[in-house]
Design a protein around this motif. Structure first.
Motif, PDB file in Angstrom:
ATOM      1  N   ARG A 200      28.218  -4.799  -9.810  1.00 39.67           N
ATOM      2  CA  ARG A 200      29.160  -5.267  -9.050  1.00 39.67           C
ATOM      3  C   ARG A 200      30.389  -4.303  -8.911  1.00 39.67           C
ATOM      4  O   ARG A 200      30.816  -3.906  -7.589  1.00 39.67           O
ATOM      5  N   SER A 201      30.655  -3.753  -9.784  1.00 37.97           N
ATOM      6  CA  SER A 201      31.992  -2.494  -9.448  1.00 37.97           C
ATOM      7  C   SER A 201      31.455  -1.280  -8.961  1.00 37.97           C
ATOM      8  O   SER A 201      32.290  -0.781  -8.088  1.00 37.97           O
ATOM      9  N   THR A 202      30.254  -0.802  -9.022  1.00 37.21           N
ATOM     10  CA  THR A 202      29.820   0.613  -8.284  1.00 37.21           C
ATOM     11  C   THR A 202      29.461   0.184  -6.897  1.00 37.21           C
ATOM     12  O   THR A 202      29.580   0.776  -5.952  1.00 37.21           O
ATOM     13  N   ALA A 203      28.985  -1.124  -6.722  1.00 36.89           N
ATOM     14  CA  ALA A 203      28.803  -1.406  -5.354  1.00 36.89           C
ATOM     15  C   ALA A 203      30.067  -1.616  -4.719  1.00 36.89           C
ATOM     16  O   ALA A 203      30.255  -1.336  -3.344  1.00 36.89           O
ATOM     17  N   ALA A 204      31.261  -1.771  -5.283  1.00 35.47           N
ATOM     18  CA  ALA A 204      32.589  -1.914  -4.580  1.00 35.47           C
ATOM     19  C   ALA A 204      33.227  -0.573  -4.631  1.00 35.47           C
ATOM     20  O   ALA A 204      34.483  -0.473  -4.169  1.00 35.47           O
ATOM     21  N   GLY A 205      32.765   0.507  -5.235  1.00 33.72           N
ATOM     22  CA  GLY A 205      33.096   1.780  -4.962  1.00 33.72           C
ATOM     23  C   GLY A 205      33.762   2.330  -6.259  1.00 33.72           C
ATOM     24  O   GLY A 205      34.314   3.481  -6.093  1.00 33.72           O
ATOM     25  N   TYR A 206      33.768   1.746  -7.212  1.00 35.99           N
ATOM     26  CA  TYR A 206      34.463   2.316  -8.551  1.00 35.99           C
ATOM     27  C   TYR A 206      33.464   2.976  -9.237  1.00 35.99           C
ATOM     28  O   TYR A 206      32.274   3.077  -9.170  1.00 35.99           O
ATOM     29  N   ALA A 207      34.054   4.051  -9.957  1.00 36.47           N
ATOM     30  CA  ALA A 207      33.478   4.861 -10.941  1.00 36.47           C
ATOM     31  C   ALA A 207      33.241   4.238 -12.183  1.00 36.47           C
ATOM     32  O   ALA A 207      34.003   3.142 -12.304  1.00 36.47           O
ATOM     33  N   ALA A 208      32.455   4.293 -12.925  1.00 32.35           N
ATOM     34  CA  ALA A 208      32.238   3.529 -14.282  1.00 32.35           C
ATOM     35  C   ALA A 208      31.820   4.390 -15.350  1.00 32.35           C
ATOM     36  O   ALA A 208      30.853   5.287 -15.376  1.00 32.35           O
TER      37      ALA A 208
END
Length: 250
Positions: A200-208
């Motif tokens: 979910r977070s990478t799809a929203a543009g967050y690095a992880a």
């Protein structure tokens, strides 16, 4: 000068009557006790009649304030007859129907995890936010407030896990802050929770980044000025205990 005898107190009269009754025939015992009862009742009635305040206190109806009576249920085991108007319902947990094939596996965890130590020393959600290495998160911690409402205001890219059972939530929306801190439990294993939030977070543009220290795992990243960090600890029943901290994001 002749002084008339003073009347005996009720208790003394009762003792004397019992002593005299013991000397008389047994057949008269019941009659003597009934007579004594009538005398004592008459004496008490006369005493009460001489005290109007006592008579009123004994015979007046008990006054009840309905508003105060309702408040008395605040700490009762049985809930009050109407809900607290200031209460906010926690988000309802729903079944996780995510297809595992749609999840991206998170990268292998790094063994260097300073964020894990921050979690270990935090006893409250506010303390957890204040101990974050990310200053945009830590600087917003002093203005934090606690309410279940904050669990419903997470960024769209960092939603609650589907079967999340929220235990506590806090946040701050002032002085440029959009802080959210939510604690919840899930029936999913830690690895699945990590993969779900990574997807979910990478799809929203967050690095992880994925880190671990013993059994505790951490997933965190940034997206412009927005940041998040996720703490996941295994439960004895095979599920996970999760703390999600985010600041900014939409």
């Amino acid at each position: 000068m002749f002084v008339p005898p003073r009347p005996l107190p009720a208790l003394a009269a009762l003792s004397l009557a019992l002593a005299l009754g013991a000397c008389g025939p047994k057949a008269d015992d019941a009659q003597s006790l009934e007579s004594l009862d009538r005398e004592l009742a008459a004496t008490n009635a006369g005493s009460n009649a001489q005290d109007p305040a006592l008579t009123a206190a004994l015979h007046d109806q008990i006054m009840v304030d309905p508003a105060l009576a309702q408040q008395s249920n605040a700490d009762a085991i049985r809930p009050p007859s109407r809900p607290d108007p200031g209460a906010v319902a926690l988000p309802v947990a729903r079944k996780d129907t995510t297809d595992p094939a749609t999840l991206k596996p998170a990268p292998a965890a790094s063994a260097t995890c300073p964020e894990c130590k921050a979690k270990a020393g935090a006893l409250t959600l506010g303390a957890l936010a204040a101990r974050q290495p990310n200053r945009s998160v830590a600087d917003c911690a002093p203005g934090i407030g606690y309410s279940a409402l904050w669990a419903t205001r997470l960024p769209a890219g960092l939603p609650l896990y589907p079967d999340a059972r929220v235990s506590e939530a806090a946040g701050a929306d002032r002085d440029g802050c959009a802080l959210r801190v939510v604690s919840f439990a899930s029936g999913a294993a830690p690895a699945r929770v990590i993969d779900w939030f990574y997807t979910r977070s990478t799809a929203a543009g967050y690095a992880a980044e994925h880190k671990a220290d013993g059994t505790r795992q951490v997933l965190g990243g940034t997206h412009g000025n927005a940041a998040y960090i996720l703490y996941v600890t295994p439960r004895g029943d095979g599920g996970s205990d999760v703390d999600l901290v985010s600041n900014g994001g939409v």
